[in-house]
Design a protein around this motif. Structure first.
Motif, PDB file in Angstrom:
ATOM      1  N   HIS A  41       0.684  -1.104   0.037  1.00  0.00           N
ATOM      2  CA  HIS A  41      -0.047  -0.091   0.157  1.00  0.00           C
ATOM      3  C   HIS A  41       0.743   1.180  -0.050  1.00  0.00           C
ATOM      4  O   HIS A  41       0.434   2.158  -0.843  1.00  0.00           O
ATOM      5  CB  HIS A  41      -0.924   0.056   1.276  1.00  0.00           C
ATOM      6  N   HIS A  42       1.779   1.046   0.644  1.00  0.00           N
ATOM      7  CA  HIS A  42       2.786   2.297   0.749  1.00  0.00           C
ATOM      8  C   HIS A  42       3.929   2.358  -0.182  1.00  0.00           C
ATOM      9  O   HIS A  42       5.068   3.036  -0.134  1.00  0.00           O
ATOM     10  CB  HIS A  42       3.632   2.497   2.162  1.00  0.00           C
ATOM     11  N   ARG A  43       3.827   1.448  -1.228  1.00  0.00           N
ATOM     12  CA  ARG A  43       5.043   1.163  -2.248  1.00  0.00           C
ATOM     13  C   ARG A  43       6.328   0.900  -1.715  1.00  0.00           C
ATOM     14  O   ARG A  43       7.324   1.418  -2.067  1.00  0.00           O
ATOM     15  CB  ARG A  43       4.820   2.415  -3.203  1.00  0.00           C
ATOM     16  N   GLY A  44       6.349   0.145  -0.636  1.00  0.00           N
ATOM     17  CA  GLY A  44       7.553  -0.142  -0.068  1.00  0.00           C
ATOM     18  C   GLY A  44       7.959  -1.589  -0.358  1.00  0.00           C
ATOM     19  O   GLY A  44       7.769  -2.370  -0.931  1.00  0.00           O
ATOM     20  N   ARG A  45       9.106  -1.846   0.662  1.00  0.00           N
ATOM     21  CA  ARG A  45       9.736  -3.111   0.465  1.00  0.00           C
ATOM     22  C   ARG A  45       9.155  -3.968   1.881  1.00  0.00           C
ATOM     23  O   ARG A  45       8.767  -3.394   2.829  1.00  0.00           O
ATOM     24  CB  ARG A  45      11.335  -2.771   0.669  1.00  0.00           C
ATOM     25  N   TRP A  46       9.371  -5.290   1.395  1.00  0.00           N
ATOM     26  CA  TRP A  46       8.743  -6.177   2.592  1.00  0.00           C
ATOM     27  C   TRP A  46       9.810  -7.408   2.924  1.00  0.00           C
ATOM     28  O   TRP A  46      10.130  -7.861   1.941  1.00  0.00           O
ATOM     29  CB  TRP A  46       7.472  -6.813   2.521  1.00  0.00           C
ATOM     30  N   LEU A  47      10.352  -7.198   4.149  1.00  0.00           N
ATOM     31  CA  LEU A  47      11.533  -8.239   4.378  1.00  0.00           C
ATOM     32  C   LEU A  47      10.882  -9.452   5.299  1.00  0.00           C
ATOM     33  O   LEU A  47      10.114  -9.170   6.018  1.00  0.00           O
ATOM     34  CB  LEU A  47      12.572  -7.781   5.094  1.00  0.00           C
ATOM     35  N   VAL A  48      11.602 -10.463   5.241  1.00  0.00           N
ATOM     36  CA  VAL A  48      11.147 -11.701   6.023  1.00  0.00           C
ATOM     37  C   VAL A  48      12.474 -12.082   6.881  1.00  0.00           C
ATOM     38  O   VAL A  48      13.431 -11.929   6.280  1.00  0.00           O
ATOM     39  CB  VAL A  48      10.924 -13.047   5.186  1.00  0.00           C
ATOM     40  N   ARG A  49      12.371 -12.173   8.077  1.00  0.00           N
ATOM     41  CA  ARG A  49      13.305 -12.347   9.165  1.00  0.00           C
ATOM     42  C   ARG A  49      12.983 -13.451   9.895  1.00  0.00           C
ATOM     43  O   ARG A  49      11.989 -13.499  10.667  1.00  0.00           O
ATOM     44  CB  ARG A  49      13.753 -11.173   9.848  1.00  0.00           C
ATOM     45  N   ILE A  50      13.849 -14.565   9.910  1.00  0.00           N
ATOM     46  CA  ILE A  50      13.552 -15.883  10.670  1.00  0.00           C
ATOM     47  C   ILE A  50      14.394 -15.555  12.030  1.00  0.00           C
ATOM     48  O   ILE A  50      15.470 -15.450  12.238  1.00  0.00           O
ATOM     49  CB  ILE A  50      13.983 -17.040  10.123  1.00  0.00           C
ATOM     50  N   GLU A  51      13.377 -15.504  13.134  1.00  0.00           N
ATOM     51  CA  GLU A  51      14.029 -15.282  14.633  1.00  0.00           C
ATOM     52  C   GLU A  51      14.212 -16.505  15.349  1.00  0.00           C
ATOM     53  O   GLU A  51      13.524 -16.635  16.326  1.00  0.00           O
ATOM     54  CB  GLU A  51      13.166 -14.264  15.277  1.00  0.00           C
ATOM     55  N   ASP A  52      15.381 -17.107  14.885  1.00  0.00           N
ATOM     56  CA  ASP A  52      15.617 -18.510  15.575  1.00  0.00           C
ATOM     57  C   ASP A  52      16.992 -18.356  16.292  1.00  0.00           C
ATOM     58  O   ASP A  52      18.040 -18.744  16.175  1.00  0.00           O
ATOM     59  CB  ASP A  52      16.053 -19.262  14.228  1.00  0.00           C
ATOM     60  N   LEU A  53      16.588 -17.591  17.675  1.00  0.00           N
ATOM     61  CA  LEU A  53      17.461 -17.413  18.822  1.00  0.00           C
ATOM     62  C   LEU A  53      17.422 -17.980  19.695  1.00  0.00           C
ATOM     63  O   LEU A  53      18.103 -18.071  20.765  1.00  0.00           O
ATOM     64  CB  LEU A  53      17.460 -15.788  18.934  1.00  0.00           C
ATOM     65  N   ASP A  54      16.425 -18.938  19.866  1.00  0.00           N
ATOM     66  CA  ASP A  54      16.058 -19.878  21.010  1.00  0.00           C
ATOM     67  C   ASP A  54      15.920 -21.305  20.709  1.00  0.00           C
ATOM     68  O   ASP A  54      14.803 -21.842  20.587  1.00  0.00           O
ATOM     69  CB  ASP A  54      14.794 -19.316  21.526  1.00  0.00           C
ATOM     70  N   PRO A  55      17.102 -22.020  20.540  1.00  0.00           N
ATOM     71  CA  PRO A  55      17.161 -23.257  20.253  1.00  0.00           C
ATOM     72  C   PRO A  55      15.935 -24.093  20.993  1.00  0.00           C
ATOM     73  O   PRO A  55      15.229 -25.018  20.258  1.00  0.00           O
ATOM     74  CB  PRO A  55      18.523 -23.854  19.975  1.00  0.00           C
ATOM     75  N   PRO A  56      16.025 -24.175  22.266  1.00  0.00           N
ATOM     76  CA  PRO A  56      14.942 -25.066  22.892  1.00  0.00           C
ATOM     77  C   PRO A  56      13.634 -24.881  22.416  1.00  0.00           C
ATOM     78  O   PRO A  56      12.914 -25.802  22.585  1.00  0.00           O
ATOM     79  CB  PRO A  56      15.400 -24.454  24.326  1.00  0.00           C
ATOM     80  N   ARG A  57      13.206 -23.728  22.159  1.00  0.00           N
ATOM     81  CA  ARG A  57      11.940 -23.500  21.742  1.00  0.00           C
ATOM     82  C   ARG A  57      11.629 -23.871  19.989  1.00  0.00           C
ATOM     83  O   ARG A  57      10.440 -23.713  19.577  1.00  0.00           O
ATOM     84  CB  ARG A  57      11.365 -21.903  21.973  1.00  0.00           C
ATOM     85  N   GLU A  58      12.767 -23.822  19.456  1.00  0.00           N
ATOM     86  CA  GLU A  58      12.290 -24.280  18.019  1.00  0.00           C
ATOM     87  C   GLU A  58      11.844 -25.740  17.738  1.00  0.00           C
ATOM     88  O   GLU A  58      12.289 -26.443  18.226  1.00  0.00           O
ATOM     89  CB  GLU A  58      13.941 -24.016  17.390  1.00  0.00           C
ATOM     90  N   MET A  59      11.138 -25.658  16.571  1.00  0.00           N
ATOM     91  CA  MET A  59      10.903 -26.868  16.046  1.00  0.00           C
ATOM     92  C   MET A  59      11.531 -27.308  14.878  1.00  0.00           C
ATOM     93  O   MET A  59      11.512 -26.412  13.915  1.00  0.00           O
ATOM     94  CB  MET A  59       9.263 -26.955  15.788  1.00  0.00           C
ATOM     95  N   PRO A  60      12.207 -28.403  14.781  1.00  0.00           N
ATOM     96  CA  PRO A  60      12.893 -28.825  13.465  1.00  0.00           C
ATOM     97  C   PRO A  60      11.884 -28.861  12.293  1.00  0.00           C
ATOM     98  O   PRO A  60      11.158 -29.180  12.250  1.00  0.00           O
ATOM     99  CB  PRO A  60      13.592 -30.381  13.779  1.00  0.00           C
ATOM    100  N   GLY A  61      12.599 -27.967  11.151  1.00  0.00           N
ATOM    101  CA  GLY A  61      11.786 -28.038  10.080  1.00  0.00           C
ATOM    102  C   GLY A  61      10.935 -26.841  10.084  1.00  0.00           C
ATOM    103  O   GLY A  61      10.405 -26.425   9.099  1.00  0.00           O
ATOM    104  N   ALA A  62      10.609 -26.257  10.948  1.00  0.00           N
ATOM    105  CA  ALA A  62       9.484 -25.203  11.147  1.00  0.00           C
ATOM    106  C   ALA A  62       9.944 -23.863  10.120  1.00  0.00           C
ATOM    107  O   ALA A  62       9.087 -23.227   9.529  1.00  0.00           O
ATOM    108  CB  ALA A  62       9.358 -24.669  12.427  1.00  0.00           C
TER     109      ALA A  62
END
Ligand code: GLU
Length: 308
Positions: A41-62
């Motif tokens: 809508h604002h003619r801008g850019r959109w970025l994806v960032r994976i916030e994988d800083l907490d290995p104990p809470r991560e699910m493999p493959g997520a």
């Protein structure tokens, strides 16, 4: 690859920053689509960032599953997908600066130390004994009141000193705290607009305070309504938190569109993802985004019904 857009680019930079704790569910798709639509809508850019800083809470493959679902929905990062797990040096540099300026300090308090002193860390360590693995906290002096205008929720204020206290930047287990990493990354990536779920509203004042300590600009904020199921329960606790289906993304996209308060008729004729995104981009009205929790009737299957 950046998407081709014939319209002139603006300085707007938005982002979607999922933690890979599970595949995308209907609630997270609302944040993904909402942030993407605002950027378009604002003619801008959109970025994806994976916030994988907490290995104990991560699910493999997520993380891979999340990216697959975003791809199926046609929501592609306008730049390389960034993973926080590869950015230790940036967080360390920010932490070093805060330690050097005296804004951050080493803290030996355990949970029980804090519990005995009202639960919040206020100005000085009350540790009964030093620990081998201290945390590092931001000093939050009295009077650290933060106010900002949220594009959806209006004026928000929080006294970070009394309501939060000195907050953790690096945890006692050595992991980076979300607050530090998100502020450093939004700054490093030049993010101007943060559109995310209202479950993160309580973190925003802390992040603004940290931006100021690090000399970073404060982005604009828009917190999207929490998505609840037909019974008013938080989505993550209900069956509708089931993974979305990348082979059939349109029903989930339509449900997310409605959760954003947009008119269902505007996308009713779209029979493909590109057609949906075209119609949605043309019809999107930010002012329709609701400020109260929204119900999502059906999401992950092809049996979409209107939220009631
Ligand atoms: N990684 C956070 C989450 O998935 C979101 C961070 C943000 O949007 O600021 O809850």
């Amino acid at each position: 690859m950046p998407q081709v857009d014939a319209r002139p680019a603006s300085g707007y930079v938005g982002r979607f920053a999922p933690s890979p704790t599970g595949p995308l569910h209907a609630g997270s798709l609302v944040a993904a689509l909402g942030s993407w639509l605002m950027a378009r809508h604002h003619r801008g850019r959109w970025l994806v960032r994976i916030e994988d800083l907490d290995p104990p809470r991560e699910m493999p493959g997520a993380a891979a599953a999340q990216l697959r679902m975003l791809e199926a929905c046609g929501l592609r990062s306008d730049g390389p997908v960034v993973r926080q797990s590869g950015r230790d040096a940036l967080y360390q540099a920010a932490l070093d600066r805060l330690l050097a300026s005296g804004d951050a300090f080493v803290c030996h308090c355990s949970r029980s130390d804090l519990a005995m002193h009202g639960g919040r860390h206020r100005g000085r360590c009350v540790a009964a004994s030093p620990r081998p693995d201290p945390a590092i906290r931001l000093r939050v002096p009295d009077g650290s009141r933060i106010a900002f205008d949220d594009a959806v929720l209006g004026r928000i204020e929080q006294d970070v000193a009394t309501e939060v206290g000195d907050f953790v930047l690096r945890r006692a287990d050595g992991l980076w705290a979300y607050q530090l990493a998100v502020v450093v990354d939004d700054g490093a990536q030049g993010v101007t607009d943060i559109v995310r779920g209202a479950d993160l509203l309580d973190s925003t004042a802390r992040q603004i305070l940290l931006q100021r300590r690090l000399g970073l600009p404060t982005p604009r904020y828009a917190h999207l309504p929490l998505v609840v199921d037909g019974h008013g329960h938080k989505l993550s606790k209900s069956s509708q938190a089931l993974p979305l289906r990348p082979d059939d993304p349109l029903p989930a996209l339509r449900a997310a569109w409605q959760a954003l308060g947009q008119a269902p008729a505007a996308v009713a004729a779209a029979e493909s993802v590109p057609a949906f995104l075209r119609s949605a981009t043309a019809a999107f009205q930010p002012s329709r985004m609701p400020s109260v929790p929204v119900a999502l009737a059906a999401t992950h299957n092809s049996d979409v019904t209107n939220p009631d």
